[in-house]
Design a protein around this motif. Structure first.
Motif, PDB file in Angstrom:
ATOM      1  N   LYS A  32       5.321 -32.610 -51.009  1.00 23.36           N
ATOM      2  CA  LYS A  32       4.062 -31.745 -50.277  1.00 23.36           C
ATOM      3  C   LYS A  32       3.741 -32.219 -49.523  1.00 23.36           C
ATOM      4  O   LYS A  32       3.561 -31.959 -48.907  1.00 23.36           O
ATOM      5  CB  LYS A  32       3.652 -31.577 -52.025  1.00 23.36           C
ATOM      6  CG  LYS A  32       2.603 -30.207 -51.457  1.00 23.36           C
ATOM      7  CD  LYS A  32       1.317 -29.846 -52.445  1.00 23.36           C
ATOM      8  CE  LYS A  32       1.631 -28.370 -51.659  1.00 23.36           C
ATOM      9  NZ  LYS A  32       0.210 -28.545 -51.079  1.00 23.36           N
ATOM     10  N   GLU A  33       2.872 -33.699 -49.392  1.00 22.74           N
ATOM     11  CA  GLU A  33       2.315 -34.505 -48.573  1.00 22.74           C
ATOM     12  C   GLU A  33       3.480 -34.793 -47.882  1.00 22.74           C
ATOM     13  O   GLU A  33       3.219 -34.568 -45.894  1.00 22.74           O
ATOM     14  CB  GLU A  33       2.233 -35.646 -49.396  1.00 22.74           C
ATOM     15  CG  GLU A  33       0.909 -35.966 -49.947  1.00 22.74           C
ATOM     16  CD  GLU A  33      -0.659 -35.296 -49.548  1.00 22.74           C
ATOM     17  OE1 GLU A  33      -0.528 -36.481 -48.557  1.00 22.74           O
ATOM     18  OE2 GLU A  33      -0.973 -34.280 -49.538  1.00 22.74           O
ATOM     19  N   TYR A  34       4.724 -35.055 -47.643  1.00 20.69           N
ATOM     20  CA  TYR A  34       5.883 -35.031 -46.679  1.00 20.69           C
ATOM     21  C   TYR A  34       5.803 -34.052 -45.504  1.00 20.69           C
ATOM     22  O   TYR A  34       5.522 -34.035 -44.687  1.00 20.69           O
ATOM     23  CB  TYR A  34       7.193 -35.034 -47.275  1.00 20.69           C
ATOM     24  CG  TYR A  34       8.069 -35.428 -46.309  1.00 20.69           C
ATOM     25  CD1 TYR A  34       8.050 -36.627 -45.395  1.00 20.69           C
ATOM     26  CD2 TYR A  34       9.085 -35.160 -45.546  1.00 20.69           C
ATOM     27  CE1 TYR A  34       9.193 -37.313 -44.085  1.00 20.69           C
ATOM     28  CE2 TYR A  34      10.368 -34.706 -44.475  1.00 20.69           C
ATOM     29  CZ  TYR A  34       9.991 -35.796 -44.443  1.00 20.69           C
ATOM     30  OH  TYR A  34      11.261 -36.737 -42.911  1.00 20.69           O
ATOM     31  N   VAL A  35       5.743 -32.759 -46.501  1.00 24.10           N
ATOM     32  CA  VAL A  35       6.097 -31.621 -45.253  1.00 24.10           C
ATOM     33  C   VAL A  35       4.658 -31.114 -44.816  1.00 24.10           C
ATOM     34  O   VAL A  35       4.580 -29.940 -43.717  1.00 24.10           O
ATOM     35  CB  VAL A  35       6.909 -30.629 -47.001  1.00 24.10           C
ATOM     36  CG1 VAL A  35       7.074 -28.957 -46.158  1.00 24.10           C
ATOM     37  CG2 VAL A  35       8.000 -30.867 -47.272  1.00 24.10           C
ATOM     38  N   ASP A  36       3.985 -30.622 -45.924  1.00 21.60           N
ATOM     39  CA  ASP A  36       2.953 -30.252 -45.491  1.00 21.60           C
ATOM     40  C   ASP A  36       2.023 -30.633 -44.635  1.00 21.60           C
ATOM     41  O   ASP A  36       1.122 -30.361 -43.447  1.00 21.60           O
ATOM     42  CB  ASP A  36       1.233 -29.927 -46.247  1.00 21.60           C
ATOM     43  CG  ASP A  36       2.184 -28.695 -47.482  1.00 21.60           C
ATOM     44  OD1 ASP A  36       3.370 -28.318 -47.179  1.00 21.60           O
ATOM     45  OD2 ASP A  36       1.676 -28.723 -48.788  1.00 21.60           O
ATOM     46  N   LYS A  37       1.314 -32.101 -44.378  1.00 26.14           N
ATOM     47  CA  LYS A  37       1.310 -32.743 -43.870  1.00 26.14           C
ATOM     48  C   LYS A  37       1.725 -33.455 -42.584  1.00 26.14           C
ATOM     49  O   LYS A  37       1.150 -34.589 -42.008  1.00 26.14           O
ATOM     50  CB  LYS A  37       0.260 -34.042 -44.265  1.00 26.14           C
ATOM     51  CG  LYS A  37      -0.701 -33.625 -45.395  1.00 26.14           C
ATOM     52  CD  LYS A  37      -1.927 -34.323 -46.104  1.00 26.14           C
ATOM     53  CE  LYS A  37      -2.769 -34.041 -47.020  1.00 26.14           C
ATOM     54  NZ  LYS A  37      -3.447 -35.072 -47.860  1.00 26.14           N
ATOM     55  N   TRP A  38       3.694 -33.573 -42.310  1.00 23.46           N
ATOM     56  CA  TRP A  38       4.469 -33.647 -41.709  1.00 23.46           C
ATOM     57  C   TRP A  38       3.662 -35.870 -41.424  1.00 23.46           C
ATOM     58  O   TRP A  38       3.921 -36.217 -40.461  1.00 23.46           O
ATOM     59  CB  TRP A  38       4.011 -33.582 -40.348  1.00 23.46           C
ATOM     60  CG  TRP A  38       3.844 -32.410 -39.946  1.00 23.46           C
ATOM     61  CD1 TRP A  38       3.785 -31.337 -40.596  1.00 23.46           C
ATOM     62  CD2 TRP A  38       4.115 -31.233 -39.054  1.00 23.46           C
ATOM     63  NE1 TRP A  38       3.522 -29.753 -40.374  1.00 23.46           N
ATOM     64  CE2 TRP A  38       4.687 -30.000 -38.539  1.00 23.46           C
ATOM     65  CE3 TRP A  38       5.448 -32.315 -37.531  1.00 23.46           C
ATOM     66  CZ2 TRP A  38       4.819 -29.054 -38.663  1.00 23.46           C
ATOM     67  CZ3 TRP A  38       5.419 -31.168 -36.624  1.00 23.46           C
ATOM     68  CH2 TRP A  38       5.998 -29.352 -37.072  1.00 23.46           C
ATOM     69  N   LEU A  39       3.804 -35.940 -42.637  1.00 20.45           N
ATOM     70  CA  LEU A  39       3.332 -37.538 -42.715  1.00 20.45           C
ATOM     71  C   LEU A  39       4.811 -38.543 -42.757  1.00 20.45           C
ATOM     72  O   LEU A  39       5.929 -37.810 -43.400  1.00 20.45           O
ATOM     73  CB  LEU A  39       2.899 -37.886 -43.950  1.00 20.45           C
ATOM     74  CG  LEU A  39       0.806 -37.969 -43.743  1.00 20.45           C
ATOM     75  CD1 LEU A  39       0.992 -38.333 -45.482  1.00 20.45           C
ATOM     76  CD2 LEU A  39       0.077 -37.934 -42.763  1.00 20.45           C
ATOM     77  N   SER A  40       5.159 -39.377 -41.855  1.00 15.45           N
ATOM     78  CA  SER A  40       6.183 -40.082 -42.041  1.00 15.45           C
ATOM     79  C   SER A  40       6.716 -40.387 -44.008  1.00 15.45           C
ATOM     80  O   SER A  40       6.185 -40.602 -44.658  1.00 15.45           O
ATOM     81  CB  SER A  40       6.250 -41.503 -41.310  1.00 15.45           C
ATOM     82  OG  SER A  40       5.837 -42.297 -41.957  1.00 15.45           O
TER      83      SER A  40
END
Length: 372
Positions: A150-158
């Protein structure tokens, strides 16, 4: 006829013998009188001695919990499977499961109703060892991994930032020492053996150092707490899984080492560890049916002597299905419209992303964290 009408009961004199067993520091009679919404005292019509039984309101809640546990048997079955999949040999001591039976939501007779009944999934090696018959890889995803996605998708983190990170939040007043922020970010990025990875990988991945070994232990404890009804366990009971999960280190020291992930509450001689991310405003952020009915039981206990008129005159405890929370207009300590008996409120949105250090409200009031 009279006994059948009154239902199961026990004499207060007999209950007094249990005082030391249950750890009461007051007389049994005095204790029972404190909770009239839970215990009903009456004089036996024949023996003329003082007896006690559970009130109808509490009995209804107990029956409701038993019904929910039975309905959720497939999910409980998956919980036991996941625990066995985390163990190094696919086995667990039944005694360890029994110690956290209530925390997992398992029925009292789980050895027969779950372990013996589902012989295709479990094998009882002897009276005290249960073995997983076959792994189900579809279950091999930890709760923290779902959060990472969810963090990867929602916050566009690497992917580099999210692959091995945990949600972090520190209590109010936490003193950040020099260089701690960079150490935390390095720890968040540190690869480790995830809870459901096989034991063959363990030998390779843990050779990199004690930090990877400890991070694996953090991951296992995090997942174990995620599988519990209230996302909490007594530390002493958690220690019974050390050998089976291959985390033979000082569990309490490990928990204190990561105050942004775990919170240790000390009440008397008992230490309980909470999963910080799971709580919002003093209650579970994502309540489950077993948790909700247990909160209702706690609400009756917290009433004490308040509103001791006939329970039929009280307004029914209301449920809000959007979030599965409950409210009441009788007794209890409050936070807005919530009943907050033990935990104080904190802001769920204050959780930092992958190691950002935030200052939020203290989530657990009246407990000692062990680290300020």
């Amino acid at each position: 006829m009279s006994q059948r009408k009154r239902g199961p009961f026990v004499s207060v004199q007999l209950m007094s013998r249990w005082r030391n067993i249950v750890g009461l520091n007051v007389g049994m009679g005095e204790f029972l009188h404190k909770y009239p919404h839970v215990f009903e005292l009456f004089v036996h019509p024949l023996r003329r001695n003082l007896c006690c039984k559970i009130t109808q309101r509490m009995r209804d809640l107990i029956d409701e919990e038993e019904k929910i546990v039975k309905e959720y048997e497939p999910e409980l079955l998956q919980k036991v499977k996941k625990l066995l999949m985390m163990s190094k040999n696919g086995t667990l001591h039944v005694h360890a499961l029994r110690l956290i039976r209530r925390e997992l939501g398992l029925p009292e007779d789980f050895r027969d109703s779950i372990l013996r009944t589902h012989s295709k999934d479990f094998r009882l090696v002897d009276l005290e060892i249960v073995e997983l018959v076959d792994r189900n890889e579809s279950l091999a995803k930890a709760e923290v991994e779902k959060w990472r996605e969810k963090e990867y998708v929602d916050k566009w983190l690497s992917e580099f930032e999210t692959s091995y990170a945990f949600p972090i939040n520190f209590p109010t007043g936490f003193k950040i020492e020099g260089g701690y922020r960079e150490k935390l970010k390095s720890w968040q990025r540190l690869p480790y053996l995830k809870p459901y990875e096989s034991k063959e990988v363990l030998r390779v991945c843990t050779c990199g150092g004690i930090e990877r070994f400890e991070k694996r232990a953090v991951g296992i404890i995090h997942e174990l707490l995620s599988l519990t009804v209230e996302k909490m366990l007594e530390v002493d009971r958690l220690a019974h899984f050390r050998k089976d999960f291959a985390i033979e280190i000082n569990v309490c020291e490990l928990l204190l080492k990561h105050p942004g992930i775990f919170y240790i509450c000390t009440k008397g001689s008992t230490q309980t560890v909470f999963l910080r991310e799971a709580y919002s405003k003093g209650c579970l952020a994502l309540p489950n049916p077993i948790y909700v009915v247990r909160r209702k039981m706690l609400d009756l206990i917290l009433l004490g002597h308040r509103n001791t008129r006939s329970l039929e005159d009280l307004e029914e405890i209301k449920e809000e299905r959007n979030g599965s929370v409950f409210r009441t207009n009788v007794g209890g300590r409050r936070d807005g419209d919530w009943i907050v008996p033990i935990l104080d409120s904190y802001d769920q949105n204050a959780f930092g992303s992958l190691g950002d250090i935030n200052d939020s409200k203290q989530p657990f009031d009246g407990c000692e964290s062990g680290r300020n």
